[in-house]
Design a protein around this motif. Structure first.
Motif, PDB file in Angstrom:
ATOM      1  N   ALA A  45       0.837  -1.199   0.000  1.00 47.66           N
ATOM      2  CA  ALA A  45       0.000   0.000   0.000  1.00 47.66           C
ATOM      3  C   ALA A  45       0.872   1.250   0.000  1.00 47.66           C
ATOM      4  O   ALA A  45       1.930   1.291   0.640  1.00 47.66           O
ATOM      5  N   ALA A  46       0.415   2.273  -0.701  1.00 48.51           N
ATOM      6  CA  ALA A  46       1.193   3.502  -0.862  1.00 48.51           C
ATOM      7  C   ALA A  46       1.616   4.109   0.465  1.00 48.51           C
ATOM      8  O   ALA A  46       2.718   4.665   0.586  1.00 48.51           O
ATOM      9  N   SER A  47       0.779   3.993   1.478  1.00 50.33           N
ATOM     10  CA  SER A  47       1.087   4.599   2.777  1.00 50.33           C
ATOM     11  C   SER A  47       2.273   3.941   3.475  1.00 50.33           C
ATOM     12  O   SER A  47       2.803   4.487   4.445  1.00 50.33           O
ATOM     13  N   LEU A  48       2.711   2.788   3.005  1.00 50.59           N
ATOM     14  CA  LEU A  48       3.892   2.132   3.564  1.00 50.59           C
ATOM     15  C   LEU A  48       5.183   2.658   2.947  1.00 50.59           C
ATOM     16  O   LEU A  48       6.274   2.256   3.351  1.00 50.59           O
ATOM     17  N   ASP A  89       5.533 -11.456  -4.924  1.00 51.47           N
ATOM     18  CA  ASP A  89       5.759 -12.518  -3.946  1.00 51.47           C
ATOM     19  C   ASP A  89       4.995 -12.268  -2.642  1.00 51.47           C
ATOM     20  O   ASP A  89       4.618 -13.209  -1.944  1.00 51.47           O
ATOM     21  N   LEU A  90       4.784 -10.991  -2.324  1.00 49.41           N
ATOM     22  CA  LEU A  90       4.112 -10.626  -1.082  1.00 49.41           C
ATOM     23  C   LEU A  90       3.249  -9.397  -1.334  1.00 49.41           C
ATOM     24  O   LEU A  90       3.682  -8.457  -2.004  1.00 49.41           O
ATOM     25  N   PHE A  91       2.030  -9.424  -0.813  1.00 52.86           N
ATOM     26  CA  PHE A  91       1.106  -8.300  -0.959  1.00 52.86           C
ATOM     27  C   PHE A  91       0.731  -7.787   0.421  1.00 52.86           C
ATOM     28  O   PHE A  91       0.363  -8.560   1.308  1.00 52.86           O
ATOM     29  N   ILE A  92       0.831  -6.461   0.616  1.00 48.67           N
ATOM     30  CA  ILE A  92       0.428  -5.832   1.872  1.00 48.67           C
ATOM     31  C   ILE A  92      -0.597  -4.763   1.534  1.00 48.67           C
ATOM     32  O   ILE A  92      -0.286  -3.772   0.879  1.00 48.67           O
ATOM     33  N   SER A  93      -1.810  -4.971   1.981  1.00 46.11           N
ATOM     34  CA  SER A  93      -2.904  -4.046   1.707  1.00 46.11           C
ATOM     35  C   SER A  93      -3.100  -3.083   2.868  1.00 46.11           C
ATOM     36  O   SER A  93      -2.615  -3.322   3.972  1.00 46.11           O
ATOM     37  N   ALA A  94      -3.831  -1.984   2.611  1.00 42.63           N
ATOM     38  CA  ALA A  94      -4.111  -1.013   3.659  1.00 42.63           C
ATOM     39  C   ALA A  94      -5.449  -1.263   4.342  1.00 42.63           C
ATOM     40  O   ALA A  94      -5.871  -0.469   5.182  1.00 42.63           O
ATOM     41  N   ASP A 220      -6.403  -1.987   9.297  1.00 42.36           N
ATOM     42  CA  ASP A 220      -5.343  -2.989   9.388  1.00 42.36           C
ATOM     43  C   ASP A 220      -4.506  -3.002   8.119  1.00 42.36           C
ATOM     44  O   ASP A 220      -4.949  -2.588   7.036  1.00 42.36           O
ATOM     45  N   TYR A 221      -3.287  -3.535   8.262  1.00 45.08           N
ATOM     46  CA  TYR A 221      -2.394  -3.787   7.122  1.00 45.08           C
ATOM     47  C   TYR A 221      -2.119  -5.288   7.056  1.00 45.08           C
ATOM     48  O   TYR A 221      -1.140  -5.776   7.621  1.00 45.08           O
ATOM     49  N   PRO A 222      -2.992  -6.047   6.393  1.00 47.00           N
ATOM     50  CA  PRO A 222      -2.770  -7.492   6.277  1.00 47.00           C
ATOM     51  C   PRO A 222      -1.746  -7.807   5.178  1.00 47.00           C
ATOM     52  O   PRO A 222      -1.702  -7.131   4.144  1.00 47.00           O
ATOM     53  N   ALA A 223      -0.948  -8.817   5.427  1.00 43.76           N
ATOM     54  CA  ALA A 223       0.066  -9.249   4.460  1.00 43.76           C
ATOM     55  C   ALA A 223      -0.164 -10.717   4.114  1.00 43.76           C
ATOM     56  O   ALA A 223      -0.530 -11.518   4.973  1.00 43.76           O
ATOM     57  N   ALA A 224       0.069 -11.065   2.836  1.00 41.41           N
ATOM     58  CA  ALA A 224      -0.096 -12.456   2.400  1.00 41.41           C
ATOM     59  C   ALA A 224       0.888 -12.771   1.288  1.00 41.41           C
ATOM     60  O   ALA A 224       1.093 -11.954   0.376  1.00 41.41           O
ATOM     61  N   LEU A 225       1.493 -13.931   1.376  1.00 41.43           N
ATOM     62  CA  LEU A 225       2.383 -14.415   0.311  1.00 41.43           C
ATOM     63  C   LEU A 225       1.553 -14.960  -0.838  1.00 41.43           C
ATOM     64  O   LEU A 225       0.507 -15.576  -0.622  1.00 41.43           O
ATOM     65  N   THR A 226       2.015 -14.741  -2.044  1.00 38.44           N
ATOM     66  CA  THR A 226       1.375 -15.355  -3.211  1.00 38.44           C
ATOM     67  C   THR A 226       1.855 -16.799  -3.322  1.00 38.44           C
ATOM     68  O   THR A 226       2.741 -17.229  -2.591  1.00 38.44           O
TER      69      THR A 226
END
Length: 259
Positions: A45-48, A89-94, A220-226
């Protein structure tokens, strides 16, 4: 002849010793951080963006052969890119809602989610607050920057406005929170909805007024591996690092909420 015969026999013995030594060295290099060599592509996410480089640099201290390549953008835009086959490889959403959309993609089959941080939306004014905005109700007659509604910061801003019963007369709709922050920083708008972390960074160089938004829950900022990320040692190690005491301390220093 005996002396020459002993010399001939010593050659294969020497070769065996060399191969055994090489095997030991190879075994040692596969342990610890040496196994985490290569590149991990992180869609975040851009805020990171304010904290990403610091996190990558700290991770590199224990993983010198690893490289973290970030792609910062609005969470909704990142999901679109992922759905179009962009390599990540990894996605972190806002927020959790956008992560749920990502989890519906084939790229996240059986992926597990871990919340790495939280944030809070605020209203921040331009330098010196020339419009004299003191509360959310003061925004009705001024130019306000707001994220697009499909982006987490836009959805939160809409919730805040609805909760306060405020309608914006004029607004500047932006693709992500970084664009809103830029509009505030340049004085192109009177105020804008950004995260507290962005306000903290902006306040270090400008005299802004930050207004808390009642009734707006933290995001929240959830993270998940593809699926490809789960086979990438660097990506797996970086995902684990984000929940470590070291990474959580860095995130807190930039204003993010942590467990």
């Amino acid at each position: 002849m005996k002396q020459g015969f002993r010399f001939i026999l010593s050659i294969p013995v020497l070769l065996v010793a060399v191969f055994l030594l090489a095997g030991c060295l190879s075994s040692d290099s596969g342990s610890g951080s040496d196994r985490d060599s290569g590149t991990a592509h992180v869609f975040a996410a851009a805020s990171l963006g304010t904290v990403g480089e610091h996190l990558a640099e700290t991770f590199a201290e224990d993983h010198p052969d690893a490289e973290i390549v970030f792609n910062f953008a609005g969470s909704a835009a990142l999901v679109r890119q992922l759905g179009e086959g962009a390599p990540a490889d990894l996605f972190i959403s806002a927020d959790g809602a956008t992560m749920d959309k990502a989890l519906a993609l084939e790229e996240f089959t059986s992926s597990e989610v871990e919340v790495i941080a939280t944030n809070r939306l605020v209203l921040a004014t331009a330098d010196g607050n020339p419009a004299q905005i003191r509360e959310l109700a003061d925004t009705t007659d001024h130019l306000i920057a707001i994220c697009a509604p499909e982006v987490p910061c836009g959805a939160l801003a809409t919730t805040a406005l609805e909760h306060a019963g405020v309608d914006l007369a004029t607004s500047s709709e932006e693709a992500n929170v970084n664009d809103v922050t830029t509009k505030i920083a340049t004085g192109a708008v009177d105020a804008g909805f950004i995260y507290s972390t962005d306000a903290q960074a902006l306040g270090s160089t400008r005299d802004i007024t930050v207004i808390e938004l009642d009734g707006t829950p933290p995001n929240d900022y959830p993270a998940a591996l593809t699926t490809r990320g789960r086979d990438n040692d660097v990506a797996v190690a970086f995902a684990e690092f984000l929940t470590s005491e070291s990474a959580q301390g860095i995130l807190a220093g930039y204003g993010f909420g942590t467990d």
